[in-house]
Write a protein that holds these residues in place. Structure first.
Motif, mmCIF file in Angstrom:
data_model
loop_
_atom_site.group_PDB
_atom_site.id
_atom_site.type_symbol
_atom_site.label_atom_id
_atom_site.label_comp_id
_atom_site.label_asym_id
_atom_site.label_seq_id
_atom_site.Cartn_x
_atom_site.Cartn_y
_atom_site.Cartn_z
ATOM 1 N N THR A 151 0.838 -1.212 0.000
ATOM 2 C CA THR A 151 0.000 0.000 0.000
ATOM 3 C C THR A 151 0.866 1.254 0.000
ATOM 4 O OG1 THR A 151 -1.772 -1.178 1.170
ATOM 5 C CG2 THR A 151 -1.821 1.232 1.235
ATOM 6 N N LEU A 152 1.979 1.217 0.751
ATOM 7 C CA LEU A 152 2.885 2.360 0.728
ATOM 8 C C LEU A 152 3.448 2.592 -0.665
ATOM 9 C CD1 LEU A 152 4.925 1.954 4.053
ATOM 10 C CD2 LEU A 152 3.426 3.858 3.438
ATOM 11 N N TYR A 153 3.806 1.501 -1.358
ATOM 12 C CA TYR A 153 4.310 1.660 -2.718
ATOM 13 C C TYR A 153 3.237 2.245 -3.629
ATOM 14 C CZ TYR A 153 6.281 0.700 -7.294
ATOM 15 O OH TYR A 153 6.742 0.846 -8.576
ATOM 16 N N LEU A 154 2.023 1.731 -3.505
ATOM 17 C CA LEU A 154 0.941 2.213 -4.365
ATOM 18 C C LEU A 154 0.715 3.712 -4.206
ATOM 19 C CD1 LEU A 154 -1.698 -0.647 -3.884
ATOM 20 C CD2 LEU A 154 -0.096 -0.339 -5.780
ATOM 21 N N ASN A 155 1.006 4.244 -3.037
ATOM 22 C CA ASN A 155 0.743 5.659 -2.774
ATOM 23 C C ASN A 155 1.979 6.546 -2.867
ATOM 24 O OD1 ASN A 155 -2.214 5.956 -1.874
ATOM 25 N ND2 ASN A 155 -1.521 4.180 -0.705
ATOM 26 N N ARG A 156 3.181 5.941 -2.949
ATOM 27 C CA ARG A 156 4.409 6.749 -2.957
ATOM 28 C C ARG A 156 5.217 6.639 -4.253
ATOM 29 N NH1 ARG A 156 6.123 8.932 1.979
ATOM 30 N NH2 ARG A 156 4.382 8.843 3.458
ATOM 31 N N THR A 162 4.902 16.142 -10.433
ATOM 32 C CA THR A 162 4.504 16.224 -9.019
ATOM 33 C C THR A 162 3.557 15.106 -8.640
ATOM 34 O OG1 THR A 162 2.687 17.723 -9.615
ATOM 35 C CG2 THR A 162 4.783 18.732 -8.989
ATOM 36 N N LEU A 163 3.458 14.076 -9.468
ATOM 37 C CA LEU A 163 2.529 12.979 -9.190
ATOM 38 C C LEU A 163 3.229 11.864 -8.428
ATOM 39 C CD1 LEU A 163 0.651 12.561 -12.585
ATOM 40 C CD2 LEU A 163 -0.063 13.856 -10.582
ATOM 41 N N GLN A 164 2.574 11.389 -7.401
ATOM 42 C CA GLN A 164 3.030 10.201 -6.687
ATOM 43 C C GLN A 164 1.831 9.306 -6.439
ATOM 44 O OE1 GLN A 164 5.298 10.685 -3.114
ATOM 45 N NE2 GLN A 164 7.054 11.603 -4.146
ATOM 46 N N GLY A 165 2.029 8.005 -6.665
ATOM 47 C CA GLY A 165 0.976 7.047 -6.374
ATOM 48 C C GLY A 165 0.163 6.690 -7.597
ATOM 49 N N ILE A 166 -0.286 5.436 -7.621
ATOM 50 C CA ILE A 166 -1.054 4.931 -8.747
ATOM 51 C C ILE A 166 -2.384 5.660 -8.873
ATOM 52 C CG2 ILE A 166 -1.977 3.081 -7.285
ATOM 53 C CD1 ILE A 166 -1.415 2.965 -11.088
ATOM 54 N N GLY A 167 -2.975 6.104 -7.753
ATOM 55 C CA GLY A 167 -4.256 6.805 -7.805
ATOM 56 C C GLY A 167 -4.146 8.102 -8.570
ATOM 57 N N ALA A 168 -3.199 8.942 -8.211
ATOM 58 C CA ALA A 168 -3.023 10.218 -8.895
ATOM 59 C C ALA A 168 -2.671 9.997 -10.358
ATOM 60 C CB ALA A 168 -1.934 11.039 -8.197
ATOM 61 N N ALA A 169 -1.791 9.032 -10.642
ATOM 62 C CA ALA A 169 -1.376 8.787 -12.027
ATOM 63 C C ALA A 169 -2.537 8.318 -12.888
ATOM 64 C CB ALA A 169 -0.260 7.743 -12.045
ATOM 65 N N SER A 170 -3.353 7.428 -12.362
ATOM 66 C CA SER A 170 -4.461 6.899 -13.140
ATOM 67 C C SER A 170 -5.478 7.986 -13.464
ATOM 68 C CB SER A 170 -5.142 5.755 -12.383
ATOM 69 O OG SER A 170 -6.179 5.196 -13.136
ATOM 70 N N TRP A 171 -5.798 8.816 -12.481
ATOM 71 C CA TRP A 171 -6.783 9.875 -12.733
ATOM 72 C C TRP A 171 -6.236 10.959 -13.651
ATOM 73 C CZ3 TRP A 171 -11.735 9.512 -12.219
ATOM 74 C CH2 TRP A 171 -12.300 8.682 -11.253
ATOM 75 N N VAL A 172 -4.967 11.322 -13.484
ATOM 76 C CA VAL A 172 -4.421 12.423 -14.279
ATOM 77 C C VAL A 172 -4.101 11.980 -15.703
ATOM 78 C CG1 VAL A 172 -2.448 13.965 -14.512
ATOM 79 C CG2 VAL A 172 -3.571 13.709 -12.307
ATOM 80 N N TYR A 173 -3.467 10.827 -15.852
ATOM 81 C CA TYR A 173 -3.072 10.380 -17.186
ATOM 82 C C TYR A 173 -4.224 9.744 -17.963
ATOM 83 C CZ TYR A 173 1.870 11.085 -16.009
ATOM 84 O OH TYR A 173 3.083 11.639 -15.671
ATOM 85 N N LEU A 174 -5.065 8.990 -17.249
ATOM 86 C CA LEU A 174 -6.087 8.204 -17.934
ATOM 87 C C LEU A 174 -7.504 8.689 -17.675
ATOM 88 C CD1 LEU A 174 -4.578 4.686 -17.110
ATOM 89 C CD2 LEU A 174 -4.242 6.048 -19.198
#
Length: 767
Positions: A151-156, A162-174
């Protein structure tokens, strides 16, 4: 012998050293100013607040992420993640051999745990730095479970910029949740942290595609994914539009962040509706006067969830005070409180929907309210006064109900009216003589859609639904139907079960605030326009400035699927509401042919109650509106002790309404002739008030060459001081005469009010 002790002591010393080192250099798991994000009900990010390094994240758990991404990540980065103790010696040796043979770094040999260690505690790429990374990895495995480390990896994990974490990347890129990634998308995001700047798909799609394909091929070779699925995924191109940061509901996000410490704040907002509302606000910007702003609030009154919140017309426009959230600002509410006083008066038995009220000039100490549209209209029903938003009838009802009691009732359900320091609620509050917030007003209006119970707004899904009774179910139903244009009683067979849009406007003193509050079958809609600095805006009023925007928002809400339209909430007539007939001027039902029924009207009735006409305190003179008289056998008025005198009750129109009545309905015509043989005793009756200087319906013209008309008016009769009104506006404090200089052609209404409550009026036209 000492060897035996050494064998026992050394492990203990080693363990103690490890324990001490763990205490001296604890894991840096917590941040002082963590990144935070506010999201809509479906998880769409609305607004982000970066940490002190400008990094923003979208917190996720393992369950929030697609299993496809987890498969790609673990099988590509660290196949033995679930088995090793944080460090994989075989991977490190293999990486070191590859690096030595090639003369450059081919593989780092880091496990996912070691990568998390480097993200938590960055270090130089040296031998000492590697030792430090290994130490942190062992600490992680000691203190946390494998799920917590993942979970730490998924978020860090870094994903570029300035993006960190799969959540931010998925929403911003996709533009989607990480839970709904395709195979190709999962492979892309799994490899991106290896070189986030070099592989950014929005800048370098070709590089990103090569790296993604490498992951896809690995998934096929390891038999993690089906070959056919991998083949299809390899054919998908990588092309992304420039990334878009979350930019919705900034003022609400700021409001919520100041009230909670959560890193991810999930709201009740509908992201699609919020985007439409903000686009609508920007489209309206050009139509607003300079330095003006607006606010919009949309609430699902079935659940009280806030679905849309726009606090200003444009947060980036400082000339319009875009940073000020007008949803929570305290402003004068104008007339939007009138439905509440009428509903509460219905419950109190003071009025019914067709009660005769007086739209006439009145004086309450130094307070002389007028109407927004200028002029006075004489006799009006309660429902008509509410629909036309007349001021004097509302003040008349509030005077009977009590302003302090009224303010306390609203405060009890969360509408906390604000008054200047040291002042108390008075009659002016019904016309905007106090301060209120748009969110509290809209919440209070929920009583008309929730069977009389006003509920608090819910901004977060976990907030409980809290409501309190404000008025009876029947009173709320009647007021809502009047506001929806259904004041005229109908049978249940013809009465629409789904109530159309009901709405009320408000305009504060000096045209500083324009309001419109609407209730459609599912939603409450609140609109405010004006200048945040309280500067008057000439020509701005509720009907002209706020209602058009209200209608556009209502159209947005109605443009939903047919299924949603079918499931709209219905509002059937409560058992406490019935239909009936009443008579003016008395306000109660009378038998057919009764001479006291001067006008018969159909009405909704609450609990079958028919309260008599509400008299305006101090305005009826000595006689009142209900006279007891005695008549002889010839129908003439006589004294009570005259032979064969019979008692009769005569219902008279309230005295202040005389100027608006036809001659046949005035007191002089309604009361029978006095008998000369046995006259009734004389009473100290007031001398009628007469207006001199202009006759009713006159057409006046200016003299040739003159720009103005000098009109001198005077009165005869009446008592005490006089107060003059021209088109509803006071023009003189007191006096028996007045001089007017008129220069604008048009229709005029002049009235004079005496201390006894009599009114004399005339309408004329200047050409």
């Amino acid at each position: 012998m000492w060897h035996r002790y050494l064998i026992v002591v050394l492990p203990l010393i080693l363990l103690a050293g490890v324990w001490l080192a763990d205490r001296i250099w604890p894991l840096p798991l917590f941040q002082v100013n963590p990144a935070r994000v506010v999201v809509a009900a479906d998880g769409t990010p609305l607004w982000r607040f970066a940490d002190e390094n400008g990094i923003w994240r979208y917190p996720v758990t393992i369950d929030d992420v697609s299993p496809r991404y987890l498969d790609a990540l673990i099988n590509y980065e660290d196949r033995w993640f679930w088995d090793h103790p944080g460090v994989n010696p075989l991977s490190i040796l293999r990486a070191a051999g590859q690096d030595l043979l090639s003369g450059k770094v081919i593989s780092g040999g880091s496990t996912l745990t070691m990568q998390v260690a480097r993200l938590l505690d960055p270090h130089p790429r040296t031998f000492g730095g590697k030792i430090r990374q290994v130490w942190r990895a062992l600490q992680l495995e000691w203190h946390l479970s494998k799920e917590q480390i993942l979970t730490l990896y998924l978020n860090r994990a870094p994903f570029g910029g300035t993006l960190q974490g799969i959540g931010a990347a998925s929403w911003v890129y996709l533009g989607k949740s990480p839970k709904h990634l395709s195979y190709a998308e999962a492979a892309l995001l799994a490899v991106l942290p290896q070189a986030p700047s070099r592989l950014r798909p929005d800048r370098w799609p070709e590089r990103a595609q090569v790296a993604r394909n490498k992951v896809l091929i690995r998934m096929a070779e390891q038999a993690v994914w089906e070959p056919q699925q991998v083949k299809e995924s390899l054919e998908e191109p990588v092309w992304l539009a420039p990334r878009q940061m979350p930019q919705l509901a900034p003022l609400l996000s700021r409001y919520l962040v100041s009230r909670t410490n959560a890193q991810k704040i999930t709201t009740t907002l509908d992201a699609s509706l919020q985007r439409q509302l903000e686009e609508l606000a920007l489209n309206w910007k050009a139509q607003l006067p300079p330095r003006s702003s607006l606010a919009m609030l949309v609430v699902d009154h079935t659940t009280m969830e806030v679905r849309g919140w726009v606090g200003s017309v444009d947060i980036n426009d400082q000339s319009r005070f875009g940073h000020v959230d007008m949803v929570t600002a305290i402003r004068s509410p104008g007339s939007v409180l009138k439905p509440f006083v009428y509903g509460l008066a219905l419950d109190d038995g003071l009025i019914h929907p067709t009660s005769l009220l007086q739209d006439v000039p009145r004086r309450f100490g130094d307070y002389r309210p007028g109407n927004f549209d200028t002029g006075f209209h004489g006799p009006v029903s309660m429902s008509d006064a509410l629909v036309r938003s007349l001021n004097l009838p509302a003040v008349q009802v509030l005077e009977a109900y009590g302003p302090k009691r009224f303010a306390a009732k609203l405060r009890n359900v969360g509408l906390d009216l604000r008054f200047p320091a040291g002042s108390e609620p008075n009659l002016s509050l019904i016309l905007g003589g106090g301060g209120a917030r748009l969110d509290q007003i809209v919440a209070a209006y929920s009583a008309f859609a929730r069977r009389g119970r006003a509920a608090q707004l819910r901004l977060l899904p976990e907030q409980p639904l809290m409501e309190r009774p404000l008025m009876s179910e029947g009173a709320a139903w009647i007021i809502r139907r009047i506001l929806a244009g259904e004041a005229q009683p109908q049978s249940d067979a013809t009465l629409p079960a789904v109530v159309p849009l009901a709405w009320k406007t408000g305009t504060s003193y000096g045209y500083r605030d324009a309001w419109a509050v609407g209730i459609n079958p599912r939603y409450l809609i609140g609109i405010w326009t004006g200048r945040p600095d309280s500067t008057p805006v000439a020509g701005q009023f509720g009907l002209g400035s706020a209602v058009p925007l209200l209608n556009q928002v209502n159209n947005l809400l109605q443009a939903s699927s047919a299924v949603q339209q079918v499931r709209l909430p219905v509002d059937p007539r409560p058992a406490s509401v019935s239909t009936g007939e009443i008579c003016w001027p008395g306000g109660q039902n009378l038998a057919a042919g009764d001479s006291n029924c001067r006008r018969r009207l159909a009405s909704w009735l609450l609990d079958n109650s028919q309260p008599p006409t509400l008299e305006a305190l101090g305005q009826e003179g000595i006689q009142g509106s209900r006279m007891l008289i005695w008549l002889d056998n010839k129908g003439k008025r006589v004294a009570a002790d005259c032979p064969k005198a019979t008692q009769h009750i005569v219902s008279l129109w309230p005295l202040p309404l005389e100027p608006w009545l036809p001659a046949s309905e005035r007191r002089s015509a309604r009361l029978p002739e006095v008998s000369a043989l046995c006259p009734p005793p004389q009473k100290d009756e007031v001398t009628p008030l007469l207006l001199l200087g202009v006759r009713e319906g006159a057409i006046l013209k200016r003299l040739p060459g003159e720009l103005r008309l000098a009109l001198r008016l005077s009165v005869q009769g009446g008592q005490g001081d006089r107060w003059w009104f021209l088109n509803g506006e006071p023009v003189s404090e007191s006096g028996k005469g007045i001089a007017l200089n008129l220069d604008k052609p048009g229709a005029y209404q002049v009235l004079v009010l005496d201390e006894g409550g009599q009114v004399a009026a005339a309408h004329f036209t200047l050409q």
